[in-house]
Design a protein around this motif. Structure first.
Motif, mmCIF file in Angstrom:
data_model
loop_
_atom_site.group_PDB
_atom_site.id
_atom_site.type_symbol
_atom_site.label_atom_id
_atom_site.label_comp_id
_atom_site.label_asym_id
_atom_site.label_seq_id
_atom_site.Cartn_x
_atom_site.Cartn_y
_atom_site.Cartn_z
ATOM 1 N N LYS A 208 48.728 38.049 -2.916
ATOM 2 C CA LYS A 208 48.935 38.515 -4.285
ATOM 3 C C LYS A 208 48.929 37.381 -5.307
ATOM 4 O O LYS A 208 48.700 37.612 -6.492
ATOM 5 N N GLY A 209 49.159 36.156 -4.842
ATOM 6 C CA GLY A 209 49.029 35.020 -5.742
ATOM 7 C C GLY A 209 47.582 34.799 -6.133
ATOM 8 O O GLY A 209 47.263 34.545 -7.303
ATOM 9 N N TYR A 210 46.700 34.904 -5.150
ATOM 10 C CA TYR A 210 45.257 34.807 -5.409
ATOM 11 C C TYR A 210 44.832 35.911 -6.384
ATOM 12 O O TYR A 210 44.093 35.664 -7.338
ATOM 13 N N ALA A 211 45.327 37.124 -6.144
ATOM 14 C CA ALA A 211 44.982 38.245 -7.020
ATOM 15 C C ALA A 211 45.480 38.006 -8.437
ATOM 16 O O ALA A 211 44.762 38.263 -9.411
ATOM 17 N N LEU A 212 46.716 37.523 -8.569
ATOM 18 C CA LEU A 212 47.262 37.279 -9.902
ATOM 19 C C LEU A 212 46.406 36.269 -10.665
ATOM 20 O O LEU A 212 46.114 36.449 -11.854
ATOM 21 N N ARG A 213 45.970 35.208 -9.981
ATOM 22 C CA ARG A 213 45.140 34.201 -10.650
ATOM 23 C C ARG A 213 43.785 34.779 -11.047
ATOM 24 O O ARG A 213 43.247 34.469 -12.121
ATOM 25 N N LYS A 240 55.152 32.830 -6.862
ATOM 26 C CA LYS A 240 54.926 31.386 -6.969
ATOM 27 C C LYS A 240 53.883 31.054 -8.034
ATOM 28 O O LYS A 240 53.874 29.956 -8.589
ATOM 29 N N ALA A 241 52.987 32.008 -8.313
ATOM 30 C CA ALA A 241 51.888 31.756 -9.253
ATOM 31 C C ALA A 241 52.238 32.127 -10.692
ATOM 32 O O ALA A 241 51.672 31.559 -11.629
#
Length: 287
Positions: A208-213, A240-241
């Motif tokens: 979900k961090g990748y998705a948020l970015r 974390k993002a």
């Protein structure tokens, strides 16, 4: 709503003062335990819309399990399925998609089989299982409003898989496997529980961090201008993002320890309360 006063908070940067995008988990967060969206939540989404702050959904669900809520919430924003492994544009076309490698597939399926944990594959828009009688198939079918495809084995379906889910009513066993499979696949895949009874294995960057970015990039803003809301371990990468993080009231202590704020549970309008008290005062219209 209260500020998290755990020891971990001291290590967190201060929460962002300007928020231009909200990225939200669904089950246990946006949705009630009955998988409903309340009128308070709809009103909070509308208030964000009026403030010029989009809401994007990111879930462990496949695309169909997200899209079934888009009309009711009147969201016409991009979204992330399979814990962020698949990112979709507002018109439902695929923006990006990641797949598990064959070696990760084999190692994961072997571990789940050894520990008597049911395995499901999510491949494209298909949900593949080997036994219709598995304990959590029917609840998941109702939640997704999608019928699974029963196959004799997974041997011919090892390519193009965006997520493996292990499901069992033995919550302690699943917690152990989160650690053991996580260690086995370290550096090769993302491993995290999306519910007490579900363990998700996704491609290494599919979290979900990748998705948020990716979603922040869609709107041309910094991840530090994004607020996120979640309740499970698989939400921690987006915590974390993001510039501002909110944990639901029923979340485990390990999740709350990484949040700037803790709201009420999803039985007590925690999502809408978080929007009203924390995010709207910081809402800043994106350019």
């Amino acid at each position: 709503m209260m500020v998290n006063e755990s020891a971990t908070l001291a290590a967190l940067p201060a929460p962002a003062s300007k928020i231009k995008l909200v990225v939200s988990d669904m089950d246990g967060t946006l949705l009630t335990p009955e998988k409903q969206v309340t009128h308070h939540t709809l009103a909070a989404i509308d208030a964000l819309r009026q403030a010029g702050v989009p809401v994007c959904l990111v879930s462990s669900r496949p695309a169909s399990g997200i899209e079934m809520y888009l009309e009711a919430t009147k969201l016409d924003t991009p979204y992330g399925a399979l814990n962020g492994g698949s990112i979709f544009n507002p018109d439902h076309s695929i923006r990006s998609q990641l797949s598990l490698t064959p070696d990760v597939m084999r190692d994961t399926l072997d571990m789940l089989k050894v520990h008597d944990i049911d395995a499901w594959l999510f491949r494209g828009r298909d949900w593949l299982i080997t036994d219709i009688g598995e304990a959590y198939v029917e609840p998941e079918r109702r939640a997704l409003r999608q019928d699974p495809t029963v196959v004799p084995s997974f041997d011919n379906y090892l390519d193009g898989v965006g997520k493996i889910t292990g499901s069992t009513a033995d919550y302690e066993a699943l917690t152990r496997q989160e650690m053991e499979i996580g260690a086995l696949l370290d550096g090769r895949a993302s491993v995290a529980r999306s519910a007490q009874w579900y363990l998700d294995i996704t491609p290494l960057n599919a979290n979900k961090g990748y998705a948020l970015r990716q979603l922040a990039d869609f709107y041309g803003i910094s991840p530090q201008e994004v607020a996120c809301i979640g309740d499970m371990n698989n939400d921690l990468p987006m915590f974390k993002a993001a510039g501002l993080t909110i944990a639901m009231g029923q979340a485990d202590a390990s999740v709350k320890a990484h949040a700037h704020f803790i709201t009420s549970t999803n039985e007590q309008e925690g999502w809408s309360k978080a929007i009203e008290t924390v995010i709207l005062p910081r809402a800043t219209r994106a350019d």
